[in-house]
Write a protein that holds these residues in place. Structure first.
Motif, short mmCIF file in Angstrom:
data_model
loop_
_atom_site.label_atom_id
_atom_site.label_comp_id
_atom_site.label_asym_id
_atom_site.label_seq_id
_atom_site.Cartn_x
_atom_site.Cartn_y
_atom_site.Cartn_z
N ASP A 54 73.60 36.87 51.09
CA ASP A 54 73.10 37.38 49.80
C ASP A 54 71.98 38.40 49.96
N ALA A 61 77.06 39.57 58.16
CA ALA A 61 78.25 40.16 57.52
C ALA A 61 79.45 39.96 58.43
N LYS A 70 73.40 42.01 50.46
CA LYS A 70 74.43 42.55 49.55
C LYS A 70 73.89 43.77 48.80
N ASN A 78 82.50 39.92 53.80
CA ASN A 78 81.54 39.05 53.12
C ASN A 78 80.17 39.23 53.75
N TYR A 79 79.15 38.95 52.96
CA TYR A 79 77.77 39.23 53.34
C TYR A 79 76.84 38.08 52.95
#
Length: 120
Positions: free
Chosen positions: A62, A49, A65, A59-60
Motif C-alpha cells: 500500500d 511489488a 501504490k 500488485n504492490y
C-alpha cells in the motif's frame, strides 16, 4: 538455478525518481513471478511489488501504490521498478526475486541487492 543482478540504486533527494533493473540469467517469460522486496537495518525484509503470469498482473504494498511501477521486458529478460515521488522512508536495500512456477511456495532466487538512499 536463476541468477539475478540488480542495478540502478543510488542517492536521491525526496521527491525524486530512480529506476531499478533486475537482469535474469534465464528467459523471464518462463518465470511465474518476479518481485521486488526491500530491507532496512533491524527490520524484516518486506514485499514491495510483483508481476506475475503471462498477463503481467501486478500488485504492490500500500505504501508505494501510485508511486512505484513494476514492469517486465521479456526481450531483455529484465524486470524494472520505477520509483517516483521518493520519500526518506523508502530508503532500503532493494532485492529482486523470482518465483519460477505457480506451484512454488515462495520466491526461491534472489539478487544481491541494490541500495536506495532518499535524503530529506
Amino acid at each position: 538455478q536463476v541468477q539475478l543482478v540488480e542495478s540502478g540504486g543510488g542517492l536521491v533527494q525526496a521527491g525524486g525518481s530512480l529506476r531499478l533493473s533486475c537482469a535474469a540469467s534465464i528467459r523471464t517469460s518462463s518465470l511465474w513471478a518476479m518481485g521486488w522486496f526491500r530491507q532496512t537495518p533491524g527490520k524484516e525484509r518486506e514485499f514491495v511489488a510483483a508481476i506475475r503470469g503471462s498477463a503481467g498482473t501486478t500488485n504492490y504494498i500500500d505504501s508505494v501504490k501510485g508511486r512505484f511501477t513494476i514492469s517486465r521486458d521479456n526481450a531483455k529478460n529484465t524486470v524494472y521498478l520505477q520509483m517516483n515521488s521518493l520519500k526518506p522512508e523508502d530508503t532500503a536495500v532493494y532485492y529482486c526475486a523470482v518465483r519460477v512456477a505457480p506451484t512454488d511456495p515462495q520466491f526461491a532466487y534472489w539478487g544481491q541487492g541494490t541500495l536506495v538512499t532518499v535524503s530529506e
